[in-house]
Design a protein around this motif. Structure first.
Motif, mmCIF file in Angstrom:
data_model
loop_
_atom_site.group_PDB
_atom_site.id
_atom_site.type_symbol
_atom_site.label_atom_id
_atom_site.label_comp_id
_atom_site.label_asym_id
_atom_site.label_seq_id
_atom_site.Cartn_x
_atom_site.Cartn_y
_atom_site.Cartn_z
ATOM 1 N N UNK A 2 16.272 25.737 -11.991
ATOM 2 C CA UNK A 2 15.604 25.376 -13.240
ATOM 3 C C UNK A 2 15.882 26.465 -14.261
ATOM 4 N N UNK A 3 15.600 26.152 -15.524
ATOM 5 C CA UNK A 3 15.747 27.154 -16.567
ATOM 6 C C UNK A 3 14.677 28.224 -16.423
ATOM 7 N N UNK A 30 14.246 32.657 -5.527
ATOM 8 C CA UNK A 30 13.771 31.287 -5.310
ATOM 9 C C UNK A 30 14.931 30.344 -5.023
ATOM 10 N N UNK A 31 15.979 30.433 -5.821
ATOM 11 C CA UNK A 31 17.137 29.572 -5.632
ATOM 12 C C UNK A 31 17.797 29.809 -4.280
ATOM 13 N N UNK A 32 17.961 31.078 -3.899
ATOM 14 C CA UNK A 32 18.624 31.393 -2.628
ATOM 15 C C UNK A 32 17.804 30.925 -1.437
ATOM 16 N N UNK A 76 7.400 29.118 -4.900
ATOM 17 C CA UNK A 76 6.927 29.086 -6.279
ATOM 18 C C UNK A 76 7.265 30.368 -7.018
ATOM 19 N N UNK A 77 7.570 30.240 -8.300
ATOM 20 C CA UNK A 77 7.589 31.417 -9.163
ATOM 21 C C UNK A 77 6.674 31.142 -10.349
ATOM 22 N N UNK A 78 6.106 32.202 -10.882
ATOM 23 C CA UNK A 78 5.290 32.076 -12.091
ATOM 24 C C UNK A 78 5.520 33.297 -12.964
ATOM 25 N N UNK A 79 5.545 33.055 -14.257
ATOM 26 C CA UNK A 79 5.666 34.111 -15.269
ATOM 27 C C UNK A 79 4.607 33.778 -16.315
#
Length: 335
Positions: A2-3, A30-32, A76-79
């Motif tokens: 995702x962007x 996350x992608x890996x 999950x990632x969050x910023x």
């Protein structure tokens, strides 16, 4: 996948800023991780959902469930940024942060969090979380890193535990040889279910409030820890994902997942922080819960059984690094 959460023009204009470095790192990891898990699953892919919060920032939630290898896997990632509410500030003050009392404070947080629940009871569950915080208080910016990786098996396999802990120790030792023993004990103490008298699993590493020796070195350490997740876990999946198992072993797995739920909902600090944060996305916060779990009144395994053997380790954490382990050992029920 995702962007980025942050606008690309903003990211390119602050490439040396720690906020940017952390966001790019967690997106890469996350992608890996998702690609590695999809490779083991063969044919099933992650649902990828990008979300935003009106208070500032957002995240990317990746979930795969109902597979043949992974019953539920969430990465999950969050910023996020905004105003940290007083209850969350109080939680940080309680662990020694010198923050203004009774005020909502500006904050920034970026992190990656994942929980992988397998189908096969012979494959352990893994959890990892790595994060960066900034809080503005009394005209100054306080920053710190935190995180950890821990393993929750359903049946004790000493070779698995030794491999997992050895991988983490080697990662820690590249930065500071005191890290592994300190953070291993911290993990054993943190992932504890006091009302059961049990640890959640066989531990790993856990740390918080890391702000020494300097910001760049802390970031490099956290990056190496995040990069150690796949080599610590994927070999265990490959070793056991096709192993045969019984209905008894499946029932025990579900009971142990009930313990996982108890810890996450009652004691986990990350869950509490997420629920305190304005604009919280509850689906992402509760992503860590398994697809299936079970509670059975007054359940006690048979003394000396494989299930009881696991409980003894959960009640009395052990050292795993430097302990001889067979190439393949799984303690199981004999039916």
């Amino acid at each position: 996948m995702a962007l980025p959460i942050t606008d690309l023009d903003q990211l390119s204009g602050r490439s040396e800023d720690m906020k940017t470095k952390m966001e790019l790192m967690i997106m890469r990891v996350q992608s890996e991780v998702c690609k590695a898990l999809e490779k083991e699953e063969e044919g099933k892919t992650f649902l990828v959902e990008r979300w935003a919060r009106k208070e500032g920032g957002g995240g990317v939630t990746c979930v795969m469930q109902g597979g043949r290898v992974f019953e539920k896997a969430g990465v999950n990632i969050s910023v996020v940024s905004g105003m940290l509410p007083a209850p969350a500030v109080a939680q940080m003050r309680a662990r020694g942060k010198n923050l203004e009392q009774g005020k909502n404070l500006p904050f920034f947080a970026a992190g990656i969090s994942a929980v992988i629940h397998p189908v096969n009871p012979m494959v352990p569950t893994i959890h990892f979380n790595y994060r960066y915080f900034e809080v503005e208080s009394a005209g100054t910016t306080q920053w710190w890193f935190g995180g950890g990786t821990d393993l929750t098996p359903y049946y004790l396999n000493k070779a698995d535990a030794v491999h997992f802990h050895t991988t983490l120790k080697e990662t820690c030792d590249k930065h500071d040889k005191t890290y592994y023993p300190r953070f291993k004990k911290w993990c054993d103490d943190y992932f504890n279910i006091p009302h059961r008298g049990e640890r959640r699993g066989v531990g790993g590493i856990f740390f918080d409030d890391l702000d020494t020796p300097d910001q760049e070195e802390c970031f490099k350490f956290v990056t190496d820890c995040a990069d150690s997740v796949l080599p610590s876990y994927v070999p265990l999946v490959q070793r056991h994902k096709t192993a045969s198992y019984t209905k008894v072993e499946r029932e025990w797995q579900l009971l142990r997942r009930g313990r996982y739920v108890e810890f996450n909902l009652i004691y986990d600090r990350g869950t509490k922080f997420g629920l305190y944060t304005p604009g919280a996305r509850y689906e992402s916060i509760l992503m860590s819960l398994p697809l299936y779990a079970k509670w059975e009144y007054m359940h006690h395994p048979v003394k000396g059984s494989p299930e009881d053997t696991l409980l003894e380790v959960l009640r009395n954490p052990q050292e795993w690094v430097g302990v001889p382990a067979p190439a393949e050992e799984t303690i199981r029920n004999e039916l």
